[in-house]
Design a protein around this motif. Sequence first.
Motif, PDB file in Angstrom:
ATOM      1  N   ALA A 123       0.829  -1.209   0.000  1.00 23.81           N
ATOM      2  CA  ALA A 123       0.000   0.000   0.000  1.00 23.81           C
ATOM      3  C   ALA A 123       0.861   1.255   0.000  1.00 23.81           C
ATOM      4  CB  ALA A 123      -0.931  -0.007   1.208  1.00 23.81           C
ATOM      5  N   MET A 124       1.939   1.231   0.775  1.00 24.16           N
ATOM      6  CA  MET A 124       2.788   2.422   0.854  1.00 24.16           C
ATOM      7  C   MET A 124       3.558   2.675  -0.437  1.00 24.16           C
ATOM      8  SD  MET A 124       4.169   2.623   4.765  1.00 24.16           S
ATOM      9  CE  MET A 124       3.018   2.694   6.132  1.00 24.16           C
ATOM     10  N   VAL A 125       3.909   1.613  -1.160  1.00 29.05           N
ATOM     11  CA  VAL A 125       4.524   1.804  -2.470  1.00 29.05           C
ATOM     12  C   VAL A 125       3.516   2.452  -3.421  1.00 29.05           C
ATOM     13  CG1 VAL A 125       5.550   0.662  -4.483  1.00 29.05           C
ATOM     14  CG2 VAL A 125       6.173  -0.076  -2.171  1.00 29.05           C
ATOM     15  N   MET A 126       2.275   1.984  -3.386  1.00 28.60           N
ATOM     16  CA  MET A 126       1.223   2.630  -4.179  1.00 28.60           C
ATOM     17  C   MET A 126       1.114   4.109  -3.829  1.00 28.60           C
ATOM     18  SD  MET A 126      -1.951  -0.094  -4.182  1.00 28.60           S
ATOM     19  CE  MET A 126      -2.980   1.040  -5.121  1.00 28.60           C
ATOM     20  N   GLN A 127       1.199   4.407  -2.544  1.00 28.94           N
ATOM     21  CA  GLN A 127       1.095   5.792  -2.101  1.00 28.94           C
ATOM     22  C   GLN A 127       2.300   6.612  -2.545  1.00 28.94           C
ATOM     23  OE1 GLN A 127       0.752   6.205   2.145  1.00 28.94           O
ATOM     24  NE2 GLN A 127       0.259   8.369   2.071  1.00 28.94           N
ATOM     25  N   ALA A 128       3.482   6.041  -2.450  1.00 30.02           N
ATOM     26  CA  ALA A 128       4.703   6.758  -2.816  1.00 30.02           C
ATOM     27  C   ALA A 128       4.685   7.203  -4.275  1.00 30.02           C
ATOM     28  CB  ALA A 128       5.931   5.892  -2.542  1.00 30.02           C
ATOM     29  N   VAL A 129       4.108   6.367  -5.163  1.00 26.58           N
ATOM     30  CA  VAL A 129       4.085   6.707  -6.591  1.00 26.58           C
ATOM     31  C   VAL A 129       2.822   7.469  -6.982  1.00 26.58           C
ATOM     32  CG1 VAL A 129       5.537   4.727  -7.152  1.00 26.58           C
ATOM     33  CG2 VAL A 129       3.041   4.512  -7.350  1.00 26.58           C
ATOM     34  N   GLY A 130       1.919   7.704  -6.022  1.00 26.03           N
ATOM     35  CA  GLY A 130       0.767   8.547  -6.282  1.00 26.03           C
ATOM     36  C   GLY A 130      -0.501   7.830  -6.705  1.00 26.03           C
ATOM     37  N   ASP A 131      -0.541   6.497  -6.608  1.00 24.12           N
ATOM     38  CA  ASP A 131      -1.750   5.766  -6.987  1.00 24.12           C
ATOM     39  C   ASP A 131      -2.808   5.799  -5.890  1.00 24.12           C
ATOM     40  OD1 ASP A 131      -0.467   5.271  -9.324  1.00 24.12           O
ATOM     41  OD2 ASP A 131      -0.497   3.080  -9.183  1.00 24.12           O
ATOM     42  N   VAL A 132      -2.419   6.031  -4.646  1.00 25.35           N
ATOM     43  CA  VAL A 132      -3.343   6.328  -3.558  1.00 25.35           C
ATOM     44  C   VAL A 132      -2.779   7.514  -2.780  1.00 25.35           C
ATOM     45  CG1 VAL A 132      -4.243   3.969  -3.331  1.00 25.35           C
ATOM     46  CG2 VAL A 132      -2.275   4.679  -1.958  1.00 25.35           C
ATOM     47  N   ASP A 133      -3.635   8.128  -1.967  1.00 29.22           N
ATOM     48  CA  ASP A 133      -3.241   9.352  -1.266  1.00 29.22           C
ATOM     49  C   ASP A 133      -2.921   9.136   0.204  1.00 29.22           C
ATOM     50  OD1 ASP A 133      -3.878  11.182  -3.558  1.00 29.22           O
ATOM     51  OD2 ASP A 133      -5.879  10.337  -3.220  1.00 29.22           O
ATOM     52  N   VAL A 134      -3.478   8.083   0.804  1.00 29.04           N
ATOM     53  CA  VAL A 134      -3.324   7.805   2.237  1.00 29.04           C
ATOM     54  C   VAL A 134      -3.182   6.301   2.430  1.00 29.04           C
ATOM     55  CG1 VAL A 134      -4.436   7.909   4.521  1.00 29.04           C
ATOM     56  CG2 VAL A 134      -4.763   9.788   2.897  1.00 29.04           C
ATOM     57  N   THR A 135      -2.342   5.885   3.382  1.00 28.20           N
ATOM     58  CA  THR A 135      -2.342   4.501   3.861  1.00 28.20           C
ATOM     59  C   THR A 135      -2.910   4.497   5.274  1.00 28.20           C
ATOM     60  OG1 THR A 135      -0.428   3.864   2.531  1.00 28.20           O
ATOM     61  CG2 THR A 135      -0.949   2.484   4.431  1.00 28.20           C
ATOM     62  N   PHE A 136      -3.936   3.661   5.511  1.00 27.38           N
ATOM     63  CA  PHE A 136      -4.634   3.642   6.792  1.00 27.38           C
ATOM     64  C   PHE A 136      -4.575   2.228   7.363  1.00 27.38           C
ATOM     65  CE2 PHE A 136      -8.076   3.703   9.817  1.00 27.38           C
ATOM     66  CZ  PHE A 136      -8.102   5.014  10.278  1.00 27.38           C
ATOM     67  N   ALA A 137      -3.951   2.083   8.553  1.00 30.26           N
ATOM     68  CA  ALA A 137      -3.780   0.766   9.173  1.00 30.26           C
ATOM     69  C   ALA A 137      -3.664   0.939  10.687  1.00 30.26           C
ATOM     70  CB  ALA A 137      -2.541   0.071   8.609  1.00 30.26           C
ATOM     71  N   GLY A 138      -3.437  -0.196  11.387  1.00 32.64           N
ATOM     72  CA  GLY A 138      -3.183  -0.103  12.817  1.00 32.64           C
ATOM     73  C   GLY A 138      -3.959  -1.072  13.687  1.00 32.64           C
ATOM     74  N   ILE A 139      -4.833  -1.890  13.091  1.00 27.41           N
ATOM     75  CA  ILE A 139      -5.561  -2.867  13.899  1.00 27.41           C
ATOM     76  C   ILE A 139      -4.812  -4.196  13.920  1.00 27.41           C
ATOM     77  CG2 ILE A 139      -7.697  -4.193  14.140  1.00 27.41           C
ATOM     78  CD1 ILE A 139      -9.232  -1.833  13.136  1.00 27.41           C
ATOM     79  N   ASP A 140      -4.521  -4.741  12.758  1.00 22.12           N
ATOM     80  CA  ASP A 140      -3.737  -5.977  12.685  1.00 22.12           C
ATOM     81  C   ASP A 140      -2.238  -5.688  12.707  1.00 22.12           C
ATOM     82  OD1 ASP A 140      -6.095  -7.470  12.486  1.00 22.12           O
ATOM     83  OD2 ASP A 140      -6.150  -7.252  10.313  1.00 22.12           O
ATOM     84  N   TYR A 141      -1.831  -4.565  12.146  1.00 24.97           N
ATOM     85  CA  TYR A 141      -0.436  -4.135  12.191  1.00 24.97           C
ATOM     86  C   TYR A 141      -0.201  -3.303  13.454  1.00 24.97           C
ATOM     87  CZ  TYR A 141       0.183  -5.497   7.296  1.00 24.97           C
ATOM     88  OH  TYR A 141       0.265  -6.208   6.121  1.00 24.97           O
ATOM     89  N   THR A 142       0.998  -3.408  14.021  1.00 20.46           N
ATOM     90  CA  THR A 142       1.343  -2.623  15.206  1.00 20.46           C
ATOM     91  C   THR A 142       1.782  -1.225  14.802  1.00 20.46           C
ATOM     92  OG1 THR A 142       3.692  -3.216  15.196  1.00 20.46           O
ATOM     93  CG2 THR A 142       2.172  -4.726  16.326  1.00 20.46           C
ATOM     94  N   THR A 143       1.851  -0.339  15.790  1.00 24.21           N
ATOM     95  CA  THR A 143       2.374   1.004  15.545  1.00 24.21           C
ATOM     96  C   THR A 143       3.789   0.935  14.988  1.00 24.21           C
ATOM     97  OG1 THR A 143       1.009   1.986  17.281  1.00 24.21           O
ATOM     98  CG2 THR A 143       2.986   3.197  16.643  1.00 24.21           C
ATOM     99  N   GLY A 144       4.601   0.028  15.545  1.00 23.36           N
ATOM    100  CA  GLY A 144       5.970  -0.134  15.064  1.00 23.36           C
ATOM    101  C   GLY A 144       6.019  -0.544  13.605  1.00 23.36           C
ATOM    102  N   ASP A 145       5.117  -1.448  13.204  1.00 21.63           N
ATOM    103  CA  ASP A 145       5.041  -1.858  11.800  1.00 21.63           C
ATOM    104  C   ASP A 145       4.789  -0.655  10.897  1.00 21.63           C
ATOM    105  OD1 ASP A 145       5.308  -4.581  12.464  1.00 21.63           O
ATOM    106  OD2 ASP A 145       3.134  -4.871  12.599  1.00 21.63           O
ATOM    107  N   VAL A 146       3.816   0.158  11.290  1.00 16.68           N
ATOM    108  CA  VAL A 146       3.429   1.307  10.464  1.00 16.68           C
ATOM    109  C   VAL A 146       4.555   2.336  10.393  1.00 16.68           C
ATOM    110  CG1 VAL A 146       1.778   3.209  10.219  1.00 16.68           C
ATOM    111  CG2 VAL A 146       0.976   0.957  10.966  1.00 16.68           C
ATOM    112  N   LEU A 147       5.170   2.636  11.537  1.00 16.69           N
ATOM    113  CA  LEU A 147       6.235   3.646  11.563  1.00 16.69           C
ATOM    114  C   LEU A 147       7.451   3.195  10.760  1.00 16.69           C
ATOM    115  CD1 LEU A 147       6.134   4.849  15.286  1.00 16.69           C
ATOM    116  CD2 LEU A 147       5.049   5.887  13.303  1.00 16.69           C
TER     117      LEU A 147
END
Length: 333
Positions: A108-132
């Motif tokens: 998802a973040m690669v999609m965001q980096a190249v502009g195919d999406v505007d936001v990545t939203f997570a944090g329930i199954d992934y930890t804060t550390g994963d996201v950061l």
Amino acid sequence: MSVIDQIFEKAKQNPQKVAFPEALNEKMMEAAYQAGENGYIYPVLIGNPEEIGKTIQERGYNADVFTIVDIKEETYKHSLIERYIALPETRLKEKALNRRMADALQYAMVMQAVGDVDVTFAGIDYTTGDVLLAGQMIIGLKPGIATISSIGLCDIPGFNGSEGSLLAVGDSAVCTNPNAEQLASIAISACDTVKSLLDWQPRCAMVSYSTLGSGQGELIDKVTEAVKIANELRPDLDIDGEFQLDAAISPAVAAKKVKRESAVAGKANVIIWPDLNVGNVAVKLIQQFGKADAYGPMLQGFNKVICDCSRGAPVSELVGNIVISAVRAAGSK
């Protein structure tokens, strides 16, 4: 109209594409569906399309609300990799990136980096550390920013500040004991965040137990040095201090304590705490005794908007944070 209603209205006027790497999580899918069905965002679900499609059908959702991206579809994946490695200052090469993209969050973040999406939203199954960690590696930090931090927006009944009952505060969630450089980064990021979200002209006060030298010590020195660094890095922003909290937000107190010109003293709309002890306690006090609604925390410092939500949050709160993230993304363009 409340502040959250205003933000929802802004989102509807300019919906953004939001990627959800936790597509099969029940709460996350419901929140994505509500935000998409009401026209606030375009939800993009990342994962196995057969599993996602089956789940959408079982839950009775309108599948047309969603865009589904197949994480294993090779043609699109290679297109993402080629566009990503062509970006300036990317850390990852093709092989390493290909391995990482087996993970939906990093995809998802690669999609965001190249502009195919505007936001990545997570944090329930992934930890804060994963996201950061994924955000720092794939999205990267804004130029001049030394640390990831957060900001919250408090709507405080009975408070009559420069923005009415609203006050932005940070960092109350991420950076434990920032040094002067990190504190300056938090202030700069906070100004950019409120500007993109609320169209405010930020007036940012860096607070301590001293106002302009009324106290002495290394705790104060850190704040005064941070003000200096922030002003050197971003002279376009109104960042001032060190101020005690009352001198930052009360014109009457500022008139007594601040004996020089200041665009911030007495009328700050952004408050920067000196460390997480102060920030966490202060927000709890505002909530418990001030009966305030506190929105956030919103991650800041990344090149693009990333949201790490609370895994215990109800769907209604998830929807609010999705919409806030979308408005921030639109405002930062």
